[in-house]
Write a protein that holds these residues in place. Sequence first.
Motif, PDB file in Angstrom:
ATOM      1  N   LEU A 148       0.828  -1.209   0.000  1.00  0.00           N
ATOM      2  CA  LEU A 148       0.000   0.000   0.000  1.00  0.00           C
ATOM      3  C   LEU A 148       0.862   1.260   0.000  1.00  0.00           C
ATOM      4  N   GLY A 152       0.723   2.139  -3.788  1.00  0.00           N
ATOM      5  CA  GLY A 152      -0.473   2.951  -3.712  1.00  0.00           C
ATOM      6  C   GLY A 152      -0.189   4.427  -3.569  1.00  0.00           C
ATOM      7  N   PHE A 153       0.891   4.780  -2.842  1.00  0.00           N
ATOM      8  CA  PHE A 153       1.169   6.193  -2.577  1.00  0.00           C
ATOM      9  C   PHE A 153       2.485   6.677  -3.200  1.00  0.00           C
ATOM     10  N   TYR A 359      -2.372   1.976  -8.495  1.00  0.00           N
ATOM     11  CA  TYR A 359      -3.586   2.231  -7.720  1.00  0.00           C
ATOM     12  C   TYR A 359      -4.272   0.922  -7.342  1.00  0.00           C
ATOM     13  N   GLY A 362      -2.566  -0.942  -4.535  1.00  0.00           N
ATOM     14  CA  GLY A 362      -2.893  -0.352  -3.233  1.00  0.00           C
ATOM     15  C   GLY A 362      -4.301  -0.695  -2.793  1.00  0.00           C
ATOM     16  N   GLU A 363      -5.259  -0.669  -3.742  1.00  0.00           N
ATOM     17  CA  GLU A 363      -6.645  -1.003  -3.403  1.00  0.00           C
ATOM     18  C   GLU A 363      -6.759  -2.454  -2.936  1.00  0.00           C
ATOM     19  N   LEU A 366      -5.439  -2.660   0.514  1.00  0.00           N
ATOM     20  CA  LEU A 366      -6.373  -2.029   1.454  1.00  0.00           C
ATOM     21  C   LEU A 366      -7.529  -2.963   1.782  1.00  0.00           C
ATOM     22  N   ALA A 376     -13.216   3.531   3.554  1.00  0.00           N
ATOM     23  CA  ALA A 376     -11.771   3.399   3.398  1.00  0.00           C
ATOM     24  C   ALA A 376     -11.365   3.517   1.926  1.00  0.00           C
ATOM     25  N   THR A 379     -11.663   7.167   0.771  1.00  0.00           N
ATOM     26  CA  THR A 379     -10.559   7.930   1.360  1.00  0.00           C
ATOM     27  C   THR A 379      -9.262   7.647   0.614  1.00  0.00           C
ATOM     28  N   TYR A 380      -9.040   6.378   0.307  1.00  0.00           N
ATOM     29  CA  TYR A 380      -7.827   5.984  -0.430  1.00  0.00           C
ATOM     30  C   TYR A 380      -7.785   6.648  -1.802  1.00  0.00           C
ATOM     31  N   ARG A 381      -8.904   6.614  -2.526  1.00  0.00           N
ATOM     32  CA  ARG A 381      -8.946   7.243  -3.849  1.00  0.00           C
ATOM     33  C   ARG A 381      -8.658   8.740  -3.755  1.00  0.00           C
TER      34      ARG A 381
END
Length: 482
Positions: A148, A152-153, A359, A362-363, A366, A376, A379-381
């Motif tokens: 993640l 993801g970030f 992305y 990460g999803e 999550l 959640a 918020t992640y998006r």
Amino acid sequence: MLEMLNDFLSGKLLIVLIVGLGSYFTIRSRFVQFRHFGHMFSVFKQSLRSSGGQLSSFQALMLSLAGRVGAGNIAGVGIAVTLGGPGAVFWMWVTALVGMSSSFFECSLAQLYKRADGDGLYRGGPAYYIQHGLKLRWMAMVFAVLLLVTYGFAFNGLQSFTVTHSLQNAFGFPVQYTGIGLAVLLGLVFIGGIKRIASVSDLLVPVKTLAYIGVTLYVIFTQIDLVPGMLVTIVKSAFGLEPAFAGLLGSAIVMGVKRGVFANEAGLGSAPNVAAVASVQHPVAQGVVQAFSVFLDTFVICTCTALLILLSGFYTPGFEGDGIVLTQNSLAAVVGDWGRIFVSVALSLFVFTCILYNYYLGENALQFLLGKSRAALLTYRGLVLALICWGSMQNLSTVFAFADITMTCLAFVNLVALALLIKVGLRVMRDYDEQRKAGIATPVFDARKFADLDLDRDAWPTAPQAQASSEAIDGRLATSHR
């Protein structure tokens, strides 16, 4: 401190793990990537078939190529050649060869231990086969957190910076507006979930890949008489036998392996997350397809970039500059100034699909950590889109160095899990091989033969037709053994 730690982890430890365990998997599997090389093309052809509303094997392949075929194939190869000379290309090939076996096993295991998510789709990856295969929930959660944070970030911010500044250099577009436009386009894809991400990848990945290969092949064919000599130079330089590059032997090995790993991602634990979403008849079928994607990424696309650079006449030993500039100038030296624009546009497409891939990783992490939490997910998006806007205007070199470290830790966890699960992987591979040896063109997985494993019966149901197919297969196998 970050640089020193990163140099040790990704420059030394990761290389030993990737090459060492990749070689181990290759030997234990009786060189599966060579035995199944011709078979890869027939499985790839079968992957084009529709899966009745579920994601097909081809869509999963395009989604994984969205991540594999990215900036590393343009900038990464340029960096490898700049710092390691032509010999680095040879060591990229070696890394891909052993990496194909790692990718085969990690993606086969991701399919084997995948879970139905209740919406007609599947979820899977290293976190899932660590939890259900090794029964180590804590280790699976560590992997999911690292995935993640890294993909993801951190990597999404870096990709945003790369594409917006490339477009600014090529067309003069202000980075802040490009970043906002990129975030809006990505947001429209994100809200459609994995199906829309896969559909967009279906469209863009073949276009970007074929266009890039086509232009680089044009450059190569215009100088085809120089190619044999350049290939000899690549091999000789890899062993320090080319006088002009003799001093780069150590750098050639390190940069070739390091850039090769980051280009094709074999063994890092990222591709299995998308390999698991496909609906296939047998887990190994997706392992074979994903091994093919490593071959395509390194032996075709990275080699095209390397030959483009080495044949252009622009590159000279001791060149100073980043990988993107080297590739842009190399193409421009042959086809004219439009070559710089083409590389910038190609890079934009590569980065766009890479962000979609990052992305989704990460999803997936999550959902493994928090379940199907709508709050959640939203918020992640929002955080990812905000990071893309912010990253377009910031130099995230420190963030990238940190992400390199977390990705090396990610690979370490995944490779240890693969080594511990190798007996299960070999068992599933033998089941597939035995069916093919019995003359069965499309092997079918029978979950009843693996009742001792913690498999999801919704993901691998024993439906009447599957049971009938299994009984027919058993008959053929018995005849074959007799």
